[in-house]
Design a protein around this motif. Structure first.
Motif, PDB file in Angstrom:
ATOM      1  N   ARG A 144      -2.602  14.094  43.271  1.00 26.34           N
ATOM      2  CA  ARG A 144      -3.902  14.459  43.858  1.00 26.34           C
ATOM      3  C   ARG A 144      -4.946  14.690  42.772  1.00 26.34           C
ATOM      4  O   ARG A 144      -6.098  14.272  42.898  1.00 26.34           O
ATOM      5  CB  ARG A 144      -3.750  15.692  44.744  1.00 26.34           C
ATOM      6  CG  ARG A 144      -2.974  15.419  46.016  1.00 26.34           C
ATOM      7  CD  ARG A 144      -2.691  16.711  46.781  1.00 26.34           C
ATOM      8  NE  ARG A 144      -1.780  16.509  47.871  1.00 26.34           N
ATOM      9  CZ  ARG A 144      -2.142  16.156  49.105  1.00 26.34           C
ATOM     10  NH1 ARG A 144      -3.408  15.942  49.378  1.00 26.34           N
ATOM     11  NH2 ARG A 144      -1.235  16.008  50.048  1.00 26.34           N
ATOM     12  N   LYS A 145      -4.547  15.343  41.687  1.00 27.01           N
ATOM     13  CA  LYS A 145      -5.479  15.593  40.586  1.00 27.01           C
ATOM     14  C   LYS A 145      -5.852  14.293  39.873  1.00 27.01           C
ATOM     15  O   LYS A 145      -7.012  14.088  39.506  1.00 27.01           O
ATOM     16  CB  LYS A 145      -4.895  16.607  39.608  1.00 27.01           C
ATOM     17  CG  LYS A 145      -4.848  18.025  40.211  1.00 27.01           C
ATOM     18  CD  LYS A 145      -4.471  19.047  39.192  1.00 27.01           C
ATOM     19  CE  LYS A 145      -5.696  19.335  38.382  1.00 27.01           C
ATOM     20  NZ  LYS A 145      -5.880  20.699  37.968  1.00 27.01           N
ATOM     21  N   SER A 148      -8.223  12.320  42.111  1.00 27.64           N
ATOM     22  CA  SER A 148      -9.532  12.982  42.094  1.00 27.64           C
ATOM     23  C   SER A 148     -10.301  12.678  40.811  1.00 27.64           C
ATOM     24  O   SER A 148     -11.489  12.377  40.834  1.00 27.64           O
ATOM     25  CB  SER A 148      -9.353  14.485  42.280  1.00 27.64           C
ATOM     26  OG  SER A 148     -10.598  15.137  42.208  1.00 27.64           O
ATOM     27  N   SER A 149      -9.598  12.740  39.684  1.00 30.11           N
ATOM     28  CA  SER A 149     -10.264  12.467  38.400  1.00 30.11           C
ATOM     29  C   SER A 149     -10.664  10.999  38.292  1.00 30.11           C
ATOM     30  O   SER A 149     -11.679  10.678  37.690  1.00 30.11           O
ATOM     31  CB  SER A 149      -9.369  12.869  37.229  1.00 30.11           C
ATOM     32  OG  SER A 149      -8.272  11.986  37.091  1.00 30.11           O
ATOM     33  N   ASN A 152     -13.748  10.677  40.561  1.00 29.43           N
ATOM     34  CA  ASN A 152     -14.890  11.460  40.081  1.00 29.43           C
ATOM     35  C   ASN A 152     -14.803  11.669  38.586  1.00 29.43           C
ATOM     36  O   ASN A 152     -14.587  12.796  38.131  1.00 29.43           O
ATOM     37  CB  ASN A 152     -14.920  12.822  40.795  1.00 29.43           C
ATOM     38  CG  ASN A 152     -14.887  12.685  42.294  1.00 29.43           C
ATOM     39  OD1 ASN A 152     -15.759  12.097  42.886  1.00 29.43           O
ATOM     40  ND2 ASN A 152     -13.834  13.226  42.907  1.00 29.43           N
TER      41      ASN A 152
END
Length: 154
Positions: A144-145, A148-149, A152
């Protein structure tokens, strides 16, 4: 955002297929076009499906990894994939020993995800289903991280 991501662990039946399945699951849900694959630094399980406990932990959380088959990483993978994420330091060292300078592009998965710069994904192979579930949860958090990175960038 990477277009091709390779996940690496020792035998390619526990951590890396879990990471591959989780990342594929979340990226498809987000409508992303990213190719995921996994491989091992050793050939212990080439051609075998993921460990039954990995399959069970993933299935319980809605991720199907049953169709995956273990393979060993090859030098060509470093040209094919633009992001290579490794479960732990021992496998980073194994890549360096086996493949030489090409393996310098590989990174620790948890470091790349921003979870722990020196952290390792614990190998649940000699443990119980509970450790496979904990491994899944850690990899899910990392996935998930990462996504996300990638969506974004800073």
């Amino acid at each position: 955002m990477p277009r091709r991501v390779l996940l690496v662990c020792t035998g390619n039946i526990c951590r890396s297929p879990l990471a591959e399945g989780i990342l594929r699951h979340h990226s498809q849900a987000a409508g992303l076009n990213i190719e995921f694959d996994s491989a091992g630094t050793h050939s212990y399980h080439v051609g075998e499906p993921p460990d039954a406990r990995a399959i069970q932990a993933a299935r319980a959380r809605g991720v199907n990894i049953e169709q995956l088959r273990a393979r060993r990483i090859e030098a060509e993978d470093f040209a094919r994939f633009d992001c290579i994420l490794v479960a732990d330091h021992a496998n980073l060292q194994a890549l360096q020993a086996r493949l030489g300078p090409v393996s310098q592009t590989a990174q620790l998965l948890l470091a790349k995800a921003g979870i722990d710069p020196r952290g390792e994904v614990p190998d649940p192979y000699y443990a119980s289903l509970r450790e496979f579930e904990a491994c899944f949860d850690l990899l899910d958090r990392a996935a998930r991280k990462l996504l996300s990175s990638w969506l974004n960038p800073a």
